[in-house]
Enzyme design. Sequence first.
Site, PDB file in Angstrom:
ATOM      1  N   HIS A 130       0.831  -1.204   0.000  1.00  0.00           N
ATOM      2  CA  HIS A 130       0.000   0.000   0.000  1.00  0.00           C
ATOM      3  C   HIS A 130       0.866   1.255   0.000  1.00  0.00           C
ATOM      4  CE1 HIS A 130      -3.689   2.274   0.723  1.00  0.00           C
ATOM      5  NE2 HIS A 130      -3.016   2.977   1.603  1.00  0.00           N
ATOM      6  N   CYS A 179       2.045  -3.917 -18.197  1.00  0.00           N
ATOM      7  CA  CYS A 179       1.081  -3.156 -17.401  1.00  0.00           C
ATOM      8  C   CYS A 179       1.285  -3.353 -15.913  1.00  0.00           C
ATOM      9  CB  CYS A 179      -0.354  -3.515 -17.793  1.00  0.00           C
ATOM     10  SG  CYS A 179      -0.786  -5.245 -17.503  1.00  0.00           S
TER      11      CYS A 179
END
Length: 562
Positions: A212, A510
């Site tokens: 995170h 990606c």
Amino acid sequence: MNPGGRPQGEAEGAPAAPLTQDAGRLRGLGVGGATAAGPVARMAARPPEPSATARPGADPAQEAARAEAALRAVARELSRRAGVARDELDRPEAADILDAQALMAEDPSLLAGIGERTAAGLTAERAVFETFGHYRDMLAASGGYLADRVGDLDDLAARAVAAATGVPMPGVPDPPEPFVLVALDLAPADTALLDLAKVLALVTQEGGPTSHTAILARARGIPAVVGVAGALDLADGTPVLVDAAAGTVTANPTPRLLAAAAERNRARERAATATGPGRTADGVPISLLANIGGPGDVAAAVAAGAEGVGLFRTEFLYLGCTTPPTLETQVDAYRAVLDGFPGRRVVARTLDAGADKPLPFLPLGSEPNPALGVRGLRAFRGEYRELLDTQLAALAKAAEGAAAELWVMAPMIADENDAAWFAEQARAHGLRMVGAMIEVPSAALRAGPLLSQVDFVSLGTNDLTQYTLAADRMMGSLGALQSPWHPAVLRLIELTGTAGRSCGKPVGVCGEAAADPRLAPVLVGLGVTSLSMAPSAIPEVRAALAEHTLRQCRELARAALR
């Protein structure tokens, strides 16, 4: 003490020469390519583990009530933060995360577990600690998406124990001057309200490149170094230089070191002002695309100069739902994204869900290792094929008359047989450009035959790295093995790039690797033709590519493979 102000981009395409000062240097995994300097401010410590010894004369009913009150206090505080994030800071995604945490704090199963433990004689804080610990162990054992929620649960537990014992809840410090935030790791509740005008850099002792903290740093353009052993030993107020390009944190940096860092930041800022499509120095076009999660991300991608979308994560429509979204709901959401990119490519990934991203309407059962189980395309080749059919039909309908060009790809493709099956389903719905994710090593090893079945491929380097090195990307302790720079990972990318070049079909990246301005020229040298990333990373990647010719990119790739 921030050299050159807040860094905005990275001019260099190859790894920067590390700033030299060996004494007092800690190492970790850098996020971005910037540097920043300032005094350390550490996160408030979590409360210690509550004693397991029963409190003499404790009333089980009173202890249960005290624990319930603590959880209500935590839920109220999280809801308050969600309101601030949504109404004052215009951060709706952060608000949604905080709202979800508030709901977790009031989960009836948590209250039931706490009640059982207080009835057995435990104090409120010990019952809270053990109940959260039980669920924490369950999530950690699940792996993948669920394991990524362990940090959220740890944060809730710490807040609830603090509330039950009457001590301040852990949280972000608020010194009067700008600072470098140092923490064990950061939870969504901590990062949602960060004052980015004061936080110069992030340093965490735990976490990997997809944690995170790393995602936040990348999205906000804040230099960060994660997985830094010994980070919490840095005392508050200690001057440090955070060098994300080198992955180092240097205590008490010399004036010469600070001056060099300031000059590098100024060079980055100058380079990041470049606009236009992605190109190498000799004019070879490399499409710079955006990773988005839904219509709400379109504006930021357009503002950053994205040439289209390389990864549209369609699962945003499904997660948190008790029933599958209808065809009409999906059509509206997909069309909203397509309308934002007239004349451009939008690559939509079909639902990436399964045992590691549980959905109430997709009961696949428990698995000993969800990361290697029924997820992605595998979840839709049998009993739940109608979910894929509905999504493909919705994508095809959304593309009718759209100004953007829709490409569709599936996750967790293992080989050419998977690719052929998906291509058949997609084309039956009238979708023209059909592709496959390369995130399983077998798919890269069979890239040639696989590409004969589809129109393009896209490398998901996050999963490709974890599967190649057998290192769970959610485990901070394995952060050193979660690097797409590893020659084994680069070799698989090269095999895919070579196959794409041989058949004249596009090969994109990606994963988070695409956002690394030092790695971008290497990826191009390996045969990659497009890079998709968080919109904030586009300017520095554009600048990095413009510094190198295609020949130089290939030379860098050969060096990296060695």
